[in-house]
Enzyme design. Structure first.
Site, mmCIF file in Angstrom:
data_model
loop_
_atom_site.group_PDB
_atom_site.id
_atom_site.type_symbol
_atom_site.label_atom_id
_atom_site.label_comp_id
_atom_site.label_asym_id
_atom_site.label_seq_id
_atom_site.Cartn_x
_atom_site.Cartn_y
_atom_site.Cartn_z
ATOM 1 N N THR A 131 28.137 73.702 63.348
ATOM 2 C CA THR A 131 27.778 74.111 64.530
ATOM 3 C C THR A 131 26.163 73.707 64.585
ATOM 4 O O THR A 131 25.738 73.554 63.377
ATOM 5 C CB THR A 131 27.782 75.558 64.786
ATOM 6 O OG1 THR A 131 29.176 75.861 64.784
ATOM 7 C CG2 THR A 131 27.035 76.050 66.130
ATOM 8 N N ASN A 178 33.010 72.591 66.520
ATOM 9 C CA ASN A 178 33.792 73.491 65.482
ATOM 10 C C ASN A 178 33.622 72.907 64.278
ATOM 11 O O ASN A 178 32.565 73.269 63.701
ATOM 12 C CB ASN A 178 35.201 73.575 65.838
ATOM 13 C CG ASN A 178 35.867 74.830 65.082
ATOM 14 O OD1 ASN A 178 35.135 75.546 64.802
ATOM 15 N ND2 ASN A 178 37.094 74.604 64.986
ATOM 16 N N GLY A 216 26.951 78.015 61.335
ATOM 17 C CA GLY A 216 27.441 78.636 59.999
ATOM 18 C C GLY A 216 28.825 79.446 60.256
ATOM 19 O O GLY A 216 29.469 80.008 59.355
#
Length: 591
Positions: free
Chosen positions: A403, A423, A495
């Site tokens: 991301t 994603n 993350g």
């Protein structure tokens, strides 16, 4: 490079390892985290007293993003008279070109805007949605077992993209410049190309197999049968054409026009569920940010379908009763209490969080201080609670990777915090032929089957089951912190499941430990998500601290870096900011 006197820190090894992240300062009027390759400026001494790392400074505006070229574009928009929203939209489209593993037009995300004129804070939800043909058990086989990778690397993994609609909505409602003007730099970059960095080259190599499955993808990211390498030029003329259509026709080009036709054709050819009717049906939603207070500061973040804001505030509510400042950053006591709060929050996440348009999410209860009192009473300050002993709580009585993140602030007091994604790295890996647009694999963020973890190891339940036009649960947590009603901190991180804890730790680092953005970014981070029952820590945490945590009963696991924060702080002197040194391509520039 000159080093200031250093304040003690929990790990000398961590400090030495992270010294490479020290910024190079440019003379006024521009201050940048690192000198752009075209600048050739020398570093200058700057008296920073007892600060460990010195942040970038600015007076008139600041942009922090994960790529130098995108940051420069955002700052140029500010210099031309644009506001923070104009710059943020320009950065968002630019990252789709220069950071293709996460920046996107084929994905979705969230944006928090503080509008200085009205004093209003708004959460803009442009998260992807499930297609109309999607159904609860679409990723299960005849025996009811989850089919590996069906929700990740097939056309069934693609949700209805929201980025184009979301960025256009923000610009129209809160910006000042025409869409064509803020898109022009991204169009030039896509058409002329940009140099592949070692970071991007490494990601292309790692994802070689799933990118190589699709001819349209290979045509962009491969050369002579192998992924592009560092120093080569990455151009994407099809993406330039798509962005030009959006600049000329607005978001309708993407959702109803030629781009929609090509995406729908790609889906139909490979058995995907996404149709042109789905694209036309996509809607951006403005929501009220979830809000809480922490030691006198107001924290505002993204509400559901993000789980981030709710659980950041829930964890801060729990932690506020302990004097973390007295324990010190990365001390065993502070980490222990944070880990225990994390476990409790992630257990609740598994049970209650989902799309608020489809399921009742008890946000008020989860963020209630009385509920935090109940949860905190379950924490032993000296001993870890096994994950197996933790079940989702009952907030009802209190209810009345991949991301990328970027932060922007302008001289008028407007700030923007944006996190958006495909994603996993490069999403599904699928480029809709003729568009140059990588498509997301956000359908994996739904719960394919209750109790079965997704790609990030997160457990979900009925609240996050697949339904048509439903938005999957997310961890993305764009966040702003207000002091006396005015923006004081703008932050967020990529993350995956670790976004929530990284953002929470960033807030704690600034408020409890008095760190600046550079210091907070350099500090080793920790993460616990309830299940699996492990306290994940970054390399660099003191071995003594690790031993103390293990004696408390934590199962400590040293793993790869967590988060890549992009943080701007407002001070009496102006703005200070820093791009996380965990990503060498990131850059903050102030002017």
């Amino acid at each position: 490079m000159w080093l200031p006197a250093l304040r003690p820190r929990s790990s000398v090894a961590a400090l030495a390892a992270l010294c490479v992240g020290l910024p190079m300062l440019l003379p006024p009027p521009a201050l940048a985290q690192k000198a752009p390759s075209t600048a050739g400026a020398a570093s200058v001494r700057y008296d920073i007293g007892n600060e460990i790392f010195h942040p970038v400074l600015g007076r008139n505006g600041m942009v922090a993003s994960e790529h130098r070229l995108a940051t420069e574009i955002g700052v140029d928009i500010l210099k031309r008279g644009g506001n923070a929203v104009d710059a943020a939209v320009a950065v968002g489209f630019a990252l789709a070109v220069v950071l293709p593993n996460a920046g996107n037009v084929g994905g979705g995300g969230f944006m928090i805007v503080h509008d200085a004129k009205s004093g209003k804070d708004v959460a803009i939800d442009f998260r992807e949605m499930a297609p109309a043909k999607a159904f609860r058990d679409m990723y299960l086989d005849e025996q009811g077992k989850v089919v590996p990778d069906r929700s990740l690397y097939t056309h069934l993994a693609v949700g209805i993209p929201g980025t184009v609609a979301g960025l256009a909505h923000a610009l129209e409602k809160y910006g000042t410049m025409p869409l064509a003007d803020v898109l022009a730099p991204a169009i030039r970059l896509a058409r002329d190309g940009h140099t592949v960095t070692p970071q991007l080259a490494g990601l292309l190599e790692v994802e070689r197999d799933h990118l190589a499955k699709w001819d349209a993808t290979k045509a962009i990211f491969f050369k002579d049968g192998r992924p592009l390498t560092a120093g080569e030029t990455l151009a994407n003329p099809d993406l330039a054409n798509s962005l030009e259509m959006i600049a000329q026709q607005g978001p309708k080009a993407f959702y109803e026009g030629p781009i929609a036709d090509r995406i729908a054709a790609e889906m139909a050819q490979h058995g995907g569920y996404l149709t042109k009717e789905d694209l036309k049906a996509y809607k951006v939603v403005e929501r009220e940010p979830v809000a809480g207070s922490y030691r006198g500061y107001t924290v505002k973040s993204m509400p559901p379908p993000s789980s981030g804001g709710t659980h950041i505030i829930q964890m801060l509510n729990i932690l506020e009763r302990w004097p973390l400042k007295d324990y010190g950053p990365d001390s065993a006591q502070a980490i222990h209490l944070m880990a225990e709060a994390m476990k409790l929050a992630y257990a609740d996440r598994s049970e209650y969080l989902g799309d608020p348009d489809f399921t009742k999410v008890p946000v008020k209860g989860l963020t209630s201080r009385k509920y935090a009192d109940e949860l905190a009473a379950r924490i032993d300050p000296e001993k870890a609670t096994p994950a197996a002993a933790i079940k989702p709580g009952n907030p009802a009585p209190y209810e009345s990777d991949q991301t990328t993140h970027f932060s922007v602030a302008d001289a008028q007091g407007n700030v923007v915090s944006t996190t958006y994604t495909l994603n996993l790295n490069f999403g599904s890996g699928i480029v809709a032929a003729g568009t140059g647009i990588l498509l997301n694999n956000e359908m994996d963020d739904f719960s394919a089957k209750p109790g079965v973890p997704n790609a990030f190891g997160l457990i979900g339940g009925d609240a996050n089951a697949v339904q048509p036009y439903k938005r999957p649960l997310s961890s993305m947590s764009p966040t702003i912190v207000l002091k006396d009603g005015k923006p004081w901190l703008v932050t967020g991180s990529p993350g995956g499941s670790r976004i929530i804890t990284t953002t929470m730790e960033t807030v704690v680092d600034h408020i409890d430990f008095g760190m600046n953005p550079a210091e907070a970014a350099a500090l080793p981070r920790v993460h616990h998500q309830w299940t699996p029952d492990e306290l994940r820590v970054e390399k660099g945490l003191s071995p003594d601290t690790v031993r103390l945590l293990e004696r408390m009963g934590h199962k400590v696991s040293v793993k790869a870096t967590m988060g890549r924060t992009q943080t701007i702080q407002m001070t009496d002197e102006g703005m200070s900011g820093y791009s996380d040194p965990r990503n060498p391509d990131g850059m903050t520039i102030g002017y």
